[in-house]
Design a protein around this motif. Structure first.
Motif, PDB file in Angstrom:
ATOM      1  N   ALA A 166      16.422   2.151  -3.291  1.00 10.05           N
ATOM      2  CA  ALA A 166      15.857   0.793  -3.379  1.00 10.05           C
ATOM      3  C   ALA A 166      16.903  -0.230  -2.956  1.00 10.05           C
ATOM      4  CB  ALA A 166      15.363   0.516  -4.798  1.00 10.05           C
ATOM      5  N   LEU A 169      17.165  -0.242   0.792  1.00 10.29           N
ATOM      6  CA  LEU A 169      16.023  -0.975   1.357  1.00 10.29           C
ATOM      7  C   LEU A 169      16.273  -2.477   1.303  1.00 10.29           C
ATOM      8  CD1 LEU A 169      12.771   0.765   0.027  1.00 10.29           C
ATOM      9  CD2 LEU A 169      13.423   0.381   2.425  1.00 10.29           C
ATOM     10  N   VAL A 175      12.425  -4.433   2.279  1.00 10.05           N
ATOM     11  CA  VAL A 175      11.497  -4.674   1.170  1.00 10.05           C
ATOM     12  C   VAL A 175      11.654  -6.115   0.718  1.00 10.05           C
ATOM     13  CG1 VAL A 175      13.146  -3.837  -0.552  1.00 10.05           C
ATOM     14  CG2 VAL A 175      10.737  -3.872  -1.120  1.00 10.05           C
ATOM     15  N   THR A 186      17.722  -7.098  -8.442  1.00 12.68           N
ATOM     16  CA  THR A 186      18.021  -6.763  -7.044  1.00 12.68           C
ATOM     17  C   THR A 186      19.531  -6.551  -6.867  1.00 12.68           C
ATOM     18  OG1 THR A 186      18.039  -9.098  -6.458  1.00 12.68           O
ATOM     19  CG2 THR A 186      15.986  -7.914  -6.064  1.00 12.68           C
ATOM     20  N   VAL A 252      10.422  -2.554  -6.167  1.00 11.54           N
ATOM     21  CA  VAL A 252       9.660  -1.893  -5.082  1.00 11.54           C
ATOM     22  C   VAL A 252       8.304  -1.365  -5.558  1.00 11.54           C
ATOM     23  CG1 VAL A 252      11.747  -1.213  -3.839  1.00 11.54           C
ATOM     24  CG2 VAL A 252      10.711   0.410  -5.425  1.00 11.54           C
ATOM     25  N   ALA A 256       6.595   3.524  -5.129  1.00 15.64           N
ATOM     26  CA  ALA A 256       7.764   3.658  -4.252  1.00 15.64           C
ATOM     27  C   ALA A 256       8.988   4.057  -5.068  1.00 15.64           C
ATOM     28  CB  ALA A 256       8.032   2.351  -3.507  1.00 15.64           C
ATOM     29  N   ASN A 260      11.139   7.160  -4.036  1.00 14.93           N
ATOM     30  CA  ASN A 260      12.591   7.019  -3.812  1.00 14.93           C
ATOM     31  C   ASN A 260      13.394   7.949  -4.716  1.00 14.93           C
ATOM     32  OD1 ASN A 260      12.254   5.025  -1.921  1.00 14.93           O
ATOM     33  ND2 ASN A 260      12.609   3.337  -3.348  1.00 14.93           N
TER      34      ASN A 260
END
Ligand code: ADP
Ligand code: MG
Length: 328
Positions: A166, A169, A175, A186, A252, A256, A260
């Motif tokens: 993640a 990404l 994403v 994040t 995500v 997902a 992942n």
């Protein structure tokens, strides 16, 4: 004038704190001379990171220095080894001193944390690529291997697989976090990709207890299957038991996040097996290890991997990363 090869080595690599008395001769001669105690076996691992393949173009050099060492220490962790020394083969397009200073800081910070010493390497010009060879020590017979699992052994994973995928990404702009998404989440995911933690304390704690162990670099499903196959067995994994990351699920989405966890790479968690009869020993062993371990399945005698949720089979494409078969 750009810095020369030997000045570069001196400035950024040779002057790093030497922290080990078992380095009889470090950087500067034709090779390093290392004292291996008579009651230890030498454990060796090597991994290369290629720009555009293992890390996005433009990755912060500080992270690159950390990762190049961390992924190798992770291999030693999976063997249950104590890391001691490492070598660095660095290929750089230019002798960019800002890059080198940051790269060296990222690498040396991790090296100091685990008391591993850089003892040599090679420096060449060319497309950006970093190879680290890590050397560690283990008592004879104590190394963990992929091949020791038996049918009935329980399968565990550390941490929260899927976080690094993640994070990658996010790094790649692949994403868009949902509106109002907490920035701490994040940031945590990016951190998990950019600064993986080698699970050295866990590897040590599992010596003499885990029947098999592998570090998860190519995706949990692919790596668990490698362990089972190396052991001449197969496995059943309950996808409902996989310790999905709250952050990854929020950023995500749950589907997902599960994909992942199974098929994303770069987690550098440990996946290991414990004989059912010795399960009661595990909590005491991992009590002081700073990461969770979760039972996600069982080894069985039929080859291959069966995914289930509770008692019901589930079908998912979970092929891990393979450099020569990649689908990108
Ligand atoms: P040789 O020509 O014998 O291979 P080099 O001139 O390449 O030696 O390297 C000189 C010394 O610097 C050696 O001890 C080597 O291990 C070390 N060295 C070279 N590059 C690096 C690097 N990137 N990091 C750490 N040590 C390095
Ligand atoms: Mg050389």
């Amino acid at each position: 004038m750009p810095i020369g090869e030997f000045e570069l080595i001196d400035r950024y690599f040779r002057t790093a704190a030497s922290c080990r008395s078992d380095v009889l001769l470090g950087i500067g001669d034709d090779a390093a001379l290392l004292a291996v105690p008579p009651d230890r076996q030498l454990v060796a691992a090597i991994d290369t990171l290629v720009e555009g393949r293992h890390f996005p173009v433009g990755t912060a050099p500080h992270s690159l220095g950390h990762r190049a060492l961390a992924v190798n220490l992770s291999d030693l962790a999976a063997m249950g080894a104590d890391p001691a020394w490492f070598l660095l083969a660095l290929t750089l397009p230019r002798a960019d001193e800002d890059f080198l200073a940051q790269f060296a800081r990222g690498m040396h910070a991790l090296a100091q944390q685990y008391e591993v010493q850089l003892v040599g390497g090679d420096t060449t010009a060319g497309p950006l690529s970093v190879t680290v060879q890590a050397l560690g020590l283990v008592r004879p017979g104590e190394a963990l291997r992929r091949s020791g699992a038996q049918a009935g052994d329980l399968l565990f994973v550390s941490g929260h697989p899927g976080e690094a995928a993640a994070g990658l990404l996010l790094e790649m702009g692949g994403v868009e976090p949902p509106a109002g998404c907490d920035e701490n989440l994040t940031a945590l995911l990016r951190q998990r990709f950019l600064y993986p933690t080698p699970r050295l304390a866990l590897g040590r704690a599992l010596r003499g207890l885990a029947s098999a162990c592998i570090d998860v670099s190519d995706g949990l499903a692919a790596d668990a299957l490698k362990l089972a196959t190396a052991s001449g067995c197969g496995l059943r994994m309950d996808v409902g038991q996989i310790p999905l990351s709250a952050a990854a699920q929020a950023v995500v989405g749950p589907e997902a996040a599960l994909r992942n966890a199974l098929a994303g790479g770069d987690d550098y968690e440990l996946c290991f097996t414990v004989p059912a009869a010795r399960l009661a020993e595990l909590p005491g062993r991992v009590a002081n290890v700073k990461c969770a371990v979760t039972c996600i399945g069982v080894i069985d005698s039929a080859p291959g991997m069966r995914l289930c949720r509770g008692g019901s089979p589930v079908a998912m494409d979970v092929a891990g990363f393979d450099h020569f078969r990649s689908r990108d």
